[in-house]
Design an enzyme around this catalytic site. Structure first.
Site, PDB file in Angstrom:
ATOM      1  N   THR A  38       0.829  -1.213   0.000  1.00 28.43           N
ATOM      2  CA  THR A  38       0.000   0.000   0.000  1.00 28.43           C
ATOM      3  C   THR A  38       0.860   1.260   0.000  1.00 28.43           C
ATOM      4  O   THR A  38       0.331   2.359   0.054  1.00 28.43           O
ATOM      5  CB  THR A  38      -0.933   0.050   1.231  1.00 28.43           C
ATOM      6  OG1 THR A  38      -0.141  -0.002   2.423  1.00 28.43           O
ATOM      7  CG2 THR A  38      -1.932  -1.084   1.230  1.00 28.43           C
ATOM      8  N   LEU A  64      12.551 -13.248   7.434  1.00 28.37           N
ATOM      9  CA  LEU A  64      13.251 -11.984   7.176  1.00 28.37           C
ATOM     10  C   LEU A  64      14.468 -12.250   6.295  1.00 28.37           C
ATOM     11  O   LEU A  64      15.166 -13.258   6.475  1.00 28.37           O
ATOM     12  CB  LEU A  64      13.687 -11.342   8.494  1.00 28.37           C
ATOM     13  CG  LEU A  64      12.537 -10.906   9.408  1.00 28.37           C
ATOM     14  CD1 LEU A  64      13.080 -10.362  10.738  1.00 28.37           C
ATOM     15  CD2 LEU A  64      11.672  -9.841   8.731  1.00 28.37           C
ATOM     16  N   TYR A 153      -7.997  -6.943  10.950  1.00 30.17           N
ATOM     17  CA  TYR A 153      -7.122  -5.863  11.396  1.00 30.17           C
ATOM     18  C   TYR A 153      -7.211  -5.695  12.917  1.00 30.17           C
ATOM     19  O   TYR A 153      -6.198  -5.734  13.610  1.00 30.17           O
ATOM     20  CB  TYR A 153      -7.530  -4.574  10.682  1.00 30.17           C
ATOM     21  CG  TYR A 153      -6.604  -3.408  10.929  1.00 30.17           C
ATOM     22  CD1 TYR A 153      -5.355  -3.345  10.324  1.00 30.17           C
ATOM     23  CD2 TYR A 153      -6.987  -2.355  11.749  1.00 30.17           C
ATOM     24  CE1 TYR A 153      -4.506  -2.259  10.535  1.00 30.17           C
ATOM     25  CE2 TYR A 153      -6.151  -1.262  11.966  1.00 30.17           C
ATOM     26  CZ  TYR A 153      -4.910  -1.216  11.356  1.00 30.17           C
ATOM     27  OH  TYR A 153      -4.067  -0.146  11.570  1.00 30.17           O
ATOM     28  N   LYS A 157      -4.254  -6.856  15.337  1.00 29.56           N
ATOM     29  CA  LYS A 157      -3.496  -5.915  16.176  1.00 29.56           C
ATOM     30  C   LYS A 157      -3.592  -6.303  17.647  1.00 29.56           C
ATOM     31  O   LYS A 157      -2.641  -6.124  18.410  1.00 29.56           O
ATOM     32  CB  LYS A 157      -4.012  -4.482  15.978  1.00 29.56           C
ATOM     33  CG  LYS A 157      -3.672  -3.872  14.620  1.00 29.56           C
ATOM     34  CD  LYS A 157      -2.202  -3.488  14.515  1.00 29.56           C
ATOM     35  CE  LYS A 157      -1.906  -2.727  13.244  1.00 29.56           C
ATOM     36  NZ  LYS A 157      -0.462  -2.457  13.059  1.00 29.56           N
TER      37      LYS A 157
END
Ligand code: UDP
Length: 326
Positions: A38, A64, A153, A157
């Site tokens: 985004t 990662l 979301y 979170k």
């Protein structure tokens, strides 16, 4: 003595790119990770070439990159801002949104543990859901619909916060948790879908001004430079096991926000009313007593000034050729 390095995940996004600019201004070396889901390429172009800045395209849902883990010996600070944050965008791929918050945050926490680094998680006012308590204090546990379209979301979170505090409780990593309320300013994506960018872009072009529901729902809007002040202060503070609300407590209805934008731009575009999205919170306003007491922080940029700066930036942005603005 090796030079300390700050990792910013989600650093090419709206808040992330402002944060990195601030860190570079103060002489920090910054490694930015972003999957560019985004984010805007133009945000990155503003940072690229600045001394101390490096970018790696990576998704924190995946392991990662070696180029990141190889730096563990130097990483002292990790900011996690990685996640689509606009409701229409985070709902496009809900599994990815949830995994970004849970798996991605866990990967960064593990890195913090192995590096001995401090991690700041950007959580959200969405952990309060559609709140029955107003304004929202940090000890309010929230009213989230765990089966609704915002859950990927909100619950993501909430899980990320749980993970962060578990790492801290077990002595595995030092963490800071900020709960960000609505934030706005230059460098938002014009197609982001959030109310401030939508209303301004509509007013500055020939599109209808879209209000969802009857426009009586409230939000409290924080200018991005105030948000960056709060995040950097929290990172360097001694606040550990407590989440901290960061936002501007001046509350207004979405209709009032539209009135401000109409007055500021002088638009004569039609205002149209569209259906209210499912589970859209009816009101939201942060209680920022904790941030004031523990960080000595409060917002400095009022809505009129912030909106003016944001409108001016969007006006330039919309006039730019499409490729340059991407
Ligand atoms: N909204 C609106 N018109 C728009 C976009 C959003 O009226 O074009 C409303 C939305 O329904 C919500 C509020 O504005 O009540 C803030 O929405 P946003 O997507 O910016 O963020 P949220 O606070 O819901 O996460």
């Amino acid at each position: 003595m090796t030079n300390p390095l700050t990792l910013v995940a989600g650093g090419a996004g709206f808040v992330g790119s402002h944060l990195i600019a601030r860190l570079l201004d103060q002489g920090d070396e910054v490694l930015c990770l972003d999957n560019l889901q985004t984010a805007r390429a133009s945000n990155l172009r503003l940072l690229e070439g600045r001394p101390g800045f490096r970018f790696i395209k990576a998704d924190i849902v995946d392991p990662l990159p070696q180029a990141v883990t190889a730096e563990a010996g130097r990483i002292t600070r990790i900011y996690n801002l990685a996640c689509a944050a606009s409701p229409p965008l985070y709902q496009l791929d809900p599994e990815h949104t949830m995994m970004t918050n849970v798996v991605g945050t866990n990967r960064l926490l593990r890195l913090a543990e192995s590096a001995g680094a401090r991690l700041l998680l950007t959580s959200t006012s969405e952990v309060y859901g559609d709140p029955e308590v107003h304004p929202q204090q940090e000890d309010y546990r929230g009213s989230v619909n765990c089966t609704g379209p915002r859950a990927c979301y909100d619950e993501g979170k909430r899980a990320a916060e749980a993970l962060a505090f578990d790492y801290a409780r077990m002595g595995r990593a030092e963490v800071r948790v900020a709960r960000l309320f609505n934030t706005y300013g230059p460098h938002m994506h014009p197609e982001d879908g959030r109310v401030v960018s939508n209303l301004i872009c509509q007013a500055l072009s020939d599109r209808d001004i879209t209000l969802y529901g009857d426009g009586s729902q409230t939000r409290s809007f924080c200018y991005v430079s105030d948000m960056v002040d709060a995040l950097t202060a929290l990172m360097e503070s001694n606040v550990g096991m407590e989440p901290v609300n960061v936002g501007n407590p001046v509350e207004l209805t979405v209709k009032e926000l539209a009135d401000h934008v109409v007055a500021l731009t002088g638009t004569r575009n039609k205002v149209v009313y569209l259906p209210l999205p499912v589970d859209d919170p009816r009101r939201r306003r942060p209680d920022i007593s904790r941030a004031k007491a523990l960080l000595g922080w409060e917002p400095r940029v009022g809505l009129a000034e912030g909106l003016e700066k944001t409108c001016a930036w969007f006006a330039e942005e919309l006039a730019r050729p499409k490729m340059a603005a991407a």
